[in-house]
Design a protein around this motif. Structure first.
Motif, PDB file in Angstrom:
ATOM      1  N   CYS A  44       0.857  -1.189   0.000  1.00  0.00           N
ATOM      2  CA  CYS A  44       0.000   0.000   0.000  1.00  0.00           C
ATOM      3  C   CYS A  44       0.893   1.240   0.000  1.00  0.00           C
ATOM      4  O   CYS A  44       1.865   1.324   0.770  1.00  0.00           O
ATOM      5  N   HIS A  45       0.561   2.194  -0.857  1.00  0.00           N
ATOM      6  CA  HIS A  45       1.361   3.416  -0.988  1.00  0.00           C
ATOM      7  C   HIS A  45       0.442   4.629  -0.746  1.00  0.00           C
ATOM      8  O   HIS A  45      -0.537   4.823  -1.473  1.00  0.00           O
ATOM      9  N   ASN A  46       0.767   5.427   0.274  1.00  0.00           N
ATOM     10  CA  ASN A  46      -0.054   6.586   0.649  1.00  0.00           C
ATOM     11  C   ASN A  46       0.422   7.839  -0.092  1.00  0.00           C
ATOM     12  O   ASN A  46       1.610   8.020  -0.358  1.00  0.00           O
ATOM     13  N   TYR A  47      -0.537   8.698  -0.428  1.00  0.00           N
ATOM     14  CA  TYR A  47      -0.204  10.025  -0.948  1.00  0.00           C
ATOM     15  C   TYR A  47      -1.250  11.008  -0.413  1.00  0.00           C
ATOM     16  O   TYR A  47      -2.294  10.575   0.125  1.00  0.00           O
ATOM     17  N   ILE A  48      -0.983  12.291  -0.516  1.00  0.00           N
ATOM     18  CA  ILE A  48      -1.884  13.302   0.058  1.00  0.00           C
ATOM     19  C   ILE A  48      -3.245  13.210  -0.607  1.00  0.00           C
ATOM     20  O   ILE A  48      -3.375  13.337  -1.823  1.00  0.00           O
ATOM     21  N   GLY A  49      -4.172  12.910   0.178  1.00  0.00           N
ATOM     22  CA  GLY A  49      -5.540  12.836  -0.321  1.00  0.00           C
ATOM     23  C   GLY A  49      -5.937  11.444  -0.788  1.00  0.00           C
ATOM     24  O   GLY A  49      -7.065  11.261  -1.245  1.00  0.00           O
ATOM     25  N   GLY A  50      -5.028  10.449  -0.666  1.00  0.00           N
ATOM     26  CA  GLY A  50      -5.426   9.110  -1.105  1.00  0.00           C
ATOM     27  C   GLY A  50      -4.293   8.097  -0.975  1.00  0.00           C
ATOM     28  O   GLY A  50      -3.278   8.343  -0.333  1.00  0.00           O
ATOM     29  N   TYR A  51      -4.463   6.902  -1.614  1.00  0.00           N
ATOM     30  CA  TYR A  51      -3.452   5.820  -1.602  1.00  0.00           C
ATOM     31  C   TYR A  51      -3.646   4.969  -2.861  1.00  0.00           C
ATOM     32  O   TYR A  51      -4.676   5.052  -3.528  1.00  0.00           O
ATOM     33  N   TYR A  52      -2.605   4.103  -3.121  1.00  0.00           N
ATOM     34  CA  TYR A  52      -2.755   3.131  -4.220  1.00  0.00           C
ATOM     35  C   TYR A  52      -2.023   1.846  -3.826  1.00  0.00           C
ATOM     36  O   TYR A  52      -1.180   1.827  -2.923  1.00  0.00           O
ATOM     37  N   CYS A  53      -2.378   0.732  -4.504  1.00  0.00           N
ATOM     38  CA  CYS A  53      -1.824  -0.603  -4.201  1.00  0.00           C
ATOM     39  C   CYS A  53      -0.891  -1.060  -5.327  1.00  0.00           C
ATOM     40  O   CYS A  53      -1.053  -0.682  -6.479  1.00  0.00           O
ATOM     41  N   SER A  54       0.068  -1.924  -4.962  1.00  0.00           N
ATOM     42  CA  SER A  54       0.937  -2.584  -5.952  1.00  0.00           C
ATOM     43  C   SER A  54       1.173  -4.032  -5.493  1.00  0.00           C
ATOM     44  O   SER A  54       0.844  -4.387  -4.359  1.00  0.00           O
ATOM     45  N   CYS A  55       1.766  -4.844  -6.377  1.00  0.00           N
ATOM     46  CA  CYS A  55       1.913  -6.282  -6.112  1.00  0.00           C
ATOM     47  C   CYS A  55       3.380  -6.710  -6.199  1.00  0.00           C
ATOM     48  O   CYS A  55       4.229  -6.031  -6.785  1.00  0.00           O
ATOM     49  N   ARG A  56       3.640  -7.888  -5.628  1.00  0.00           N
ATOM     50  CA  ARG A  56       4.977  -8.470  -5.700  1.00  0.00           C
ATOM     51  C   ARG A  56       5.277  -8.901  -7.135  1.00  0.00           C
ATOM     52  O   ARG A  56       4.386  -9.059  -7.967  1.00  0.00           O
TER      53      ARG A  56
END
Length: 609
Positions: A44-56
């Protein structure tokens, strides 16, 4: 957050309003989100105002942007055995994935699946496999769906093509599954080996693609379509039949035994059968030949004797006993027929440069095809001192000759090769030795027999040992080659002569020549024989003849020397010894020449005995 400011229709007093300040603080959804549906599977990657997901690595992000799945829809297995697992086994398998595993084998093989006990696929207590499941398709058959914690039983698909589908939804943390597959072919009927044959490998059951090799016992051949073979291979086909019938084993026919030169072949039975285990007996013309190597006459699949099955059984053994060496003989004496069966007369007619350029010398038979002589006999008579052998077509060899006036009983042969020792020196006659290979072998008999070679010893014959030399030139040094060829001689040298001479101490021989005028050098490759007072000697026409000494243990006559040269005085002069090539120094060279292509004889084996 919303801020509302309202005012009415009047301002009875002086109001100044307000001044407010606000500040935004970002929320880390990756750590503070409580809603599990919004959490990421892997990263999980956070950023201002939201987040996004990535995989192995190896996974891809699902369209929901949170779930990690794998691409596993193109797995092909073509080996006859193998192992297949869910992704990441024994760890939890990925969500939202559809995996397809295909097993494709050659038609004729049947695939069997076996799941391991460690089976864990998400299920439902009331509905059959609504979330995750395994389905199997084999030909027209379908198996499954399978889920839960109990592994499926062994599955015999009866097909060579199997598809395994594994589906997972977007939830769960189950461990997955592992299976092994094997294959077997259609069985073929049991085989019986042929009579006097065997099958390899011998098994109780054979299946598709199994191969067997049929062979026969010693003395028998596999017969297939009228062809005799050492082995024959058949294969189990996909339809459960064999590619060919088991062939029979047939006894070997060795065929007609090869003829034996100077010998004969006889059958042990009157039926003259040539089948395996039949017996034949080989025998040679006695006493001149014997079998080499010795054989029993029994054969395995072929007769053992070819054209090389004979060898000379005797050398240096004339049919007539030579005179005893206890008496002294003065001058040359007539030889009886058969006294010197190895004696050869060598006639050279080299008219290519000088008309009527003819000369002759002597030699000694070593085998059916080889004659030993001195190199100077076969040297081309050029004016310079170059050493060039005469052409083979100019050389004629007479064997079994006794009286030159009667050649009816003699054998004459032309030369196939003329070989001079490579180090022959015409200046001092060092290495004066040569060979003539006959174009055709001569038949052996009482008057044509080989002489023996000595052992390869540098010492040579011992001083005072008596030896014999034969020739047609001993009694008359003035004989011409035309008289020899025409037989018109009227002297004692019409008949083969022989003389008995003692070996002289080497130091005495050297001293006798060093004291004389002229360039006379007696080397270690020579020895002298004769009498200091003269009266008995070899002479012109005897060159190349063998100086033979009887070997004490075997009673065979051995060529220890070759007539080479003497002083300038008349033959038989006082204080001059005849000089002879020491043959024992050249035995290994002779072997090497006799063993060259086209030159192998029996001399080497005879000399080693």
């Amino acid at each position: 957050m919303a801020l509302t400011f309202r005012s009415d229709f009047s301002n009875e007093e002086r109001f100044t309003g307000f001044d407010a300040h606000y500040m935004a603080v970002d929320v880390d959804e990756c750590t503070e989100k409580s809603d599990e549906e919004l959490a990421c599977d892997h990263y999980c990657h956070n950023y201002i105002g939201g987040y996004y997901c990535s995989c192995r690595i190896g996974y891809i992000l699902h369209t929901d942007n949170r779930t990690c799945r794998v691409e596993c829809s193109d797995n092909l297995f073509t080996q006859r055995t193998g192992v297949i697992t869910s992704p990441d086994f024994p760890g939890p398998y990925p969500k939202s994935s559809d995996c397809l595993y295909r097993i494709e084998l050659e038609d004729g093989f049947l695939i069997t699946l076996q799941f391991e006990d460690s089976f864990d696929v998400e299920d439902h207590p009331e509905v059959s496999c609504p979330y995750d499941y395994i389905k199997i398709k084999a030909g027209q058959k379908e198996f499954g769906p399978y889920c839960g914690e109990k592994s499926p039983a062994r599955i015999v698909t009866q097909s060579n093509s199997v598809q395994i589908l594994f589906h997972s939804d977007n939830s769960g943390e189950n461990g997955g599954w592992r299976l092994s597959y094997s294959s077997s072919g259609n069985p073929c009927p049991a085989l019986q080996p042929p009579i006097r044959g065997k099958i390899d490998p011998a098994q109780a059951q054979y299946t598709f693609r199994d191969q067997v090799l049929i062979s026969c016992a010693a003395g028998y051949k596999v017969v297939k379509d009228n062809l005799e073979l050492d082995t024959f291979q058949i294969e189990c086909l996909k339809d459960g039949t064999w590619s060919n019938r088991v062939p029979a084993c047939k006894i070997v026919d060795c065929g007609t035994p090869k003829e034996l030169e100077h010998g004969q072949v006889t059958f042990a039975t009157k039926s003259n059968l040539t089948l395996y285990k039949s017996e034949v007996h080989y025998s040679c013309q006695q006493p001149y030949y014997q079998l080499f190597p010795n054989i029993t006459g029994e054969s395995v699949q072929s007769w053992p004797l070819g054209h090389q099955g004979k060898r000379l059984s005797m050398c240096g053994q004339p049919s007539h006993s030579l005179p005893a060496l206890v008496k002294r003989i003065i001058g040359g004496r007539n030889a009886e027929p058969g006294f010197f069966p190895w004696q050869a007369l060598i006639v050279v007619e080299d008219t290519s440069r000088v008309p009527n350029d003819k000369w002759f010398g002597s030699g000694a038979l070593l085998s059916e095809s080889w004659v030993l002589t001195a190199a100077h006999v076969l040297r081309s008579q050029r004016r310079d001192n170059t050493v060039i052998p005469v052409s083979r077509e100019h050389v004629t060899v007479y064997l079994g000759l006794h009286d030159v006036r009667d050649k009816s009983g003699a054998v004459n042969r032309t030369a196939a090769r003329v070989i001079l020792h490579p180090d022959f020196d015409i200046q001092n006659y060092n290495h004066d030795i040569a060979l003539v290979q006959l174009k055709e072998p001569v038949p052996l008999g009482p008057h044509v027999l080989p002489v023996c070679l000595p052992a390869p010893e540098p010492e040579g014959p011992l001083p005072n040992t008596l030896g014999l030399v034969a020739g047609w030139g001993i009694s008359n040094p003035n004989v011409t080659v035309d008289e020899i060829i025409g037989g018109g001689m009227r002297t004692l040298s019409d008949v083969l002569q022989y003389v008995k001479l003692p070996v002289v101490l080497h130091a005495e021989c050297k001293a006798s020549y060093e004291s004389r005028s002229g360039n006379y050098s007696v080397t270690e490759n020579m020895f002298c024989a004769g009498y200091y007072e003269g009266g008995k000697d070899t002479c012109l026409g005897d060159s190349g003849g063998a100086f033979v000494i009887q070997d004490a243990p075997s009673r065979r006559w051995v060529a220890q020397g070759l007539v080479s040269w003497g002083g300038p005085e008349e033959c038989g002069s006082k204080q001059v010894y005849g000089v002879y090539t020491k043959v024992s120094n050249y035995v290994r060279w002779l072997w090497s020449q006799l063993g060259s292509p086209g030159g192998r004889g029996e001399v080497e084996a005879e000399a080693e005995r």
